[in-house]
Scaffold this motif. Structure first.
Motif, PDB file in Angstrom:
ATOM      1  N   TYR A 183      16.321 -39.039   9.049  1.00 19.92           N
ATOM      2  CA  TYR A 183      15.460 -38.523   7.929  1.00 19.92           C
ATOM      3  C   TYR A 183      16.498 -38.470   6.606  1.00 19.92           C
ATOM      4  O   TYR A 183      17.725 -38.626   6.791  1.00 19.92           O
ATOM      5  N   GLU A 192       8.066 -34.654   1.875  1.00 22.20           N
ATOM      6  CA  GLU A 192       7.284 -33.917   0.685  1.00 22.20           C
ATOM      7  C   GLU A 192       7.816 -34.546  -0.588  1.00 22.20           C
ATOM      8  O   GLU A 192       6.846 -34.319  -1.586  1.00 22.20           O
ATOM      9  N   PHE A 205      23.613 -33.914  10.604  1.00 20.14           N
ATOM     10  CA  PHE A 205      23.509 -34.297   9.227  1.00 20.14           C
ATOM     11  C   PHE A 205      24.805 -35.032   9.048  1.00 20.14           C
ATOM     12  O   PHE A 205      25.969 -35.075   9.387  1.00 20.14           O
ATOM     13  N   GLY A 206      24.682 -36.072   8.021  1.00 21.15           N
ATOM     14  CA  GLY A 206      25.734 -36.661   7.409  1.00 21.15           C
ATOM     15  C   GLY A 206      26.638 -35.783   6.337  1.00 21.15           C
ATOM     16  O   GLY A 206      25.888 -34.909   5.968  1.00 21.15           O
ATOM     17  N   PRO A 207      27.409 -36.356   5.678  1.00 17.58           N
ATOM     18  CA  PRO A 207      28.344 -35.402   4.751  1.00 17.58           C
ATOM     19  C   PRO A 207      27.577 -35.571   3.328  1.00 17.58           C
ATOM     20  O   PRO A 207      28.132 -34.673   2.555  1.00 17.58           O
ATOM     21  N   GLY A 239      21.268 -25.084  -5.683  1.00 19.32           N
ATOM     22  CA  GLY A 239      20.941 -23.810  -5.414  1.00 19.32           C
ATOM     23  C   GLY A 239      19.786 -23.574  -4.430  1.00 19.32           C
ATOM     24  O   GLY A 239      19.087 -22.613  -4.603  1.00 19.32           O
ATOM     25  N   MET A 240      19.345 -24.843  -4.168  1.00 23.01           N
ATOM     26  CA  MET A 240      17.897 -24.792  -3.613  1.00 23.01           C
ATOM     27  C   MET A 240      18.238 -25.212  -2.059  1.00 23.01           C
ATOM     28  O   MET A 240      19.210 -25.573  -1.613  1.00 23.01           O
ATOM     29  N   GLY A 241      17.032 -25.277  -1.567  1.00 23.73           N
ATOM     30  CA  GLY A 241      16.982 -25.641   0.042  1.00 23.73           C
ATOM     31  C   GLY A 241      16.608 -27.270   0.082  1.00 23.73           C
ATOM     32  O   GLY A 241      16.938 -27.979  -0.879  1.00 23.73           O
ATOM     33  N   LEU A 242      16.375 -27.789   1.143  1.00 24.23           N
ATOM     34  CA  LEU A 242      16.288 -29.367   1.446  1.00 24.23           C
ATOM     35  C   LEU A 242      14.850 -29.572   1.389  1.00 24.23           C
ATOM     36  O   LEU A 242      13.848 -28.882   1.917  1.00 24.23           O
ATOM     37  N   SER A 252      28.066 -30.050   3.997  1.00 24.40           N
ATOM     38  CA  SER A 252      26.802 -30.592   4.718  1.00 24.40           C
ATOM     39  C   SER A 252      26.359 -29.248   5.454  1.00 24.40           C
ATOM     40  O   SER A 252      26.932 -28.514   5.684  1.00 24.40           O
ATOM     41  N   LEU A 253      25.275 -29.569   6.353  1.00 21.27           N
ATOM     42  CA  LEU A 253      24.700 -28.451   7.182  1.00 21.27           C
ATOM     43  C   LEU A 253      25.215 -28.789   8.591  1.00 21.27           C
ATOM     44  O   LEU A 253      25.232 -29.677   9.076  1.00 21.27           O
ATOM     45  N   LEU A 306      12.404 -32.939   2.462  1.00 23.08           N
ATOM     46  CA  LEU A 306      12.246 -34.253   2.961  1.00 23.08           C
ATOM     47  C   LEU A 306      11.702 -35.085   2.144  1.00 23.08           C
ATOM     48  O   LEU A 306      10.644 -35.152   1.672  1.00 23.08           O
ATOM     49  N   ARG A 359      21.705 -17.085   0.626  1.00 21.89           N
ATOM     50  CA  ARG A 359      23.039 -17.297   0.410  1.00 21.89           C
ATOM     51  C   ARG A 359      23.760 -15.798   0.565  1.00 21.89           C
ATOM     52  O   ARG A 359      23.353 -14.928   0.018  1.00 21.89           O
ATOM     53  N   GLN A 366      18.805 -32.100  -1.784  1.00 21.76           N
ATOM     54  CA  GLN A 366      19.142 -30.718  -2.111  1.00 21.76           C
ATOM     55  C   GLN A 366      19.457 -30.551  -3.684  1.00 21.76           C
ATOM     56  O   GLN A 366      20.404 -31.099  -3.863  1.00 21.76           O
ATOM     57  N   ARG A 382      26.340 -37.280  -3.400  1.00 17.53           N
ATOM     58  CA  ARG A 382      26.126 -36.500  -4.952  1.00 17.53           C
ATOM     59  C   ARG A 382      25.921 -37.539  -5.867  1.00 17.53           C
ATOM     60  O   ARG A 382      26.638 -38.246  -6.050  1.00 17.53           O
ATOM     61  N   PHE A 442      21.134 -36.059   1.747  1.00 17.24           N
ATOM     62  CA  PHE A 442      21.635 -35.995   2.995  1.00 17.24           C
ATOM     63  C   PHE A 442      20.817 -36.789   3.883  1.00 17.24           C
ATOM     64  O   PHE A 442      19.364 -36.584   4.142  1.00 17.24           O
ATOM     65  N   PHE A 444      12.509 -26.804   6.058  1.00 17.90           N
ATOM     66  CA  PHE A 444      13.431 -26.176   6.040  1.00 17.90           C
ATOM     67  C   PHE A 444      13.167 -24.841   5.187  1.00 17.90           C
ATOM     68  O   PHE A 444      12.318 -24.916   4.144  1.00 17.90           O
ATOM     69  N   GLY A 445      13.683 -23.592   5.417  1.00 19.74           N
ATOM     70  CA  GLY A 445      13.512 -22.476   4.562  1.00 19.74           C
ATOM     71  C   GLY A 445      14.159 -22.549   3.244  1.00 19.74           C
ATOM     72  O   GLY A 445      14.868 -23.568   3.213  1.00 19.74           O
ATOM     73  N   THR A 446      14.029 -21.664   2.429  1.00 20.23           N
ATOM     74  CA  THR A 446      14.237 -21.725   1.345  1.00 20.23           C
ATOM     75  C   THR A 446      16.127 -21.347   1.254  1.00 20.23           C
ATOM     76  O   THR A 446      16.689 -21.615   0.244  1.00 20.23           O
ATOM     77  N   GLY A 447      16.561 -20.724   2.306  1.00 21.88           N
ATOM     78  CA  GLY A 447      18.014 -20.539   2.334  1.00 21.88           C
ATOM     79  C   GLY A 447      18.251 -19.285   2.023  1.00 21.88           C
ATOM     80  O   GLY A 447      17.893 -18.575   1.247  1.00 21.88           O
ATOM     81  N   PHE A 501      20.248 -21.607   6.729  1.00 23.46           N
ATOM     82  CA  PHE A 501      18.847 -21.992   6.606  1.00 23.46           C
ATOM     83  C   PHE A 501      18.340 -21.941   7.907  1.00 23.46           C
ATOM     84  O   PHE A 501      18.926 -22.566   9.007  1.00 23.46           O
ATOM     85  N   TYR A 536      16.655 -36.163   2.786  1.00 30.54           N
ATOM     86  CA  TYR A 536      16.552 -34.991   2.387  1.00 30.54           C
ATOM     87  C   TYR A 536      17.061 -35.154   0.970  1.00 30.54           C
ATOM     88  O   TYR A 536      18.288 -35.875   1.043  1.00 30.54           O
TER      89      TYR A 536
END
Lengths: 119, 113
Positions: A33, A59, A110-112, A40-43, B42-43, A45, B108, A37, A115, A90, B103-106, B88, A35
């Protein structure tokens, strides 16, 4: 096991340039996959793949392309970079089957991250 | 379209206090995942919940899954500063036999000394 590796770690692109983000996994996972990010937001796809030669949109696929010629590698190509593509990218992999019969976890690894800044 | 919502989005709490993070999802799924992300990192996988009623605990964190209510909770007991991170939840969804994760919004979380 290195797990999921990504290169580069950081990159600055000018508007209109192109680049490829590399992702490699050594766990023999069939699923991979990409993604993004935003701060301040989520992931979100971008694309995913269920095996070599098979990819599908997520998405937010516009502005990106992928290929999967081997089980291990899943590069993400940015064509004509735009400021809206500034984000952290990611890559992840997993092996997904019916957990009820196998009892395995099948979470994503997940990979690192890469950026990317587009200016 | 599957929606995965977490609340609260931000949580500031004192050390030693308890709190619960909620993850609601809008479609049927028999499993759910929780991840932790430290700033700039990362996650990392925290919990894998594979069936209705599943409960997993590690240290001060406990996660549960109610597939009938389409709800998962992540409970924090006696919070410590090291738990400060973004959490998340993720739900796998099937499309024509292939699986992707939404994924959810997270949430913090900041734990204050």
């Amino acid at each position: 096991n290195a797990g999921v590796t990504q290169t580069p770690k950081f990159r600055i692109l000018k508007i209109g340039q192109s680049m490829t983000l590399q992702c490699t996994q050594d766990m023999n996972h069939n699923y991979m996959y990409w993604y993004r990010q935003d701060p301040g937001m989520g992931l979100k796809l971008i694309y995913y793949s269920v095996g070599a030669g098979i990819t599908d949109k997520g998405e937010v696929p516009n502005g990106y392309n992928v290929s999967r010629s081997t089980t291990e590698d899943f590069p993400l190509r940015l064509e004509l970079a735009a400021p809206s593509q500034t984000s952290v990218y990611f890559c992840a992999s997993s092996s997904y089957t019916d957990a009820r019969t196998s009892g395995r976890r099948y979470e994503q690894y997940f990979g690192p991250g890469t950026r990317l800044t587009v200016t | 379209e599957l929606k995965v919502e977490q609340n609260p989005l931000f949580l500031s709490m004192q050390e030693g206090k308890n709190y619960t993070i909620y993850c609601n999802y809008s479609t049927t799924s028999d499993r759910l995942y929780w991840y932790r992300q430290d700033p700039g990192k990362s996650l990392e996988s925290l919990f894998v919940l594979l069936s209705n009623g599943a409960v997993k605990q590690e240290g001060r964190l406990m996660a549960s899954l109610d597939t009938k209510a389409r709800l998962s909770t992540l409970h924090i007991t006696a919070a410590v500063h090291d738990l400060s991170a973004t959490y998340f939840c993720a739900v796998p969804v099937s499309t024509s036999g292939t699986y992707k994760y939404i994924f959810g919004t997270g949430t913090r979380l900041k734990v204050l000394a």
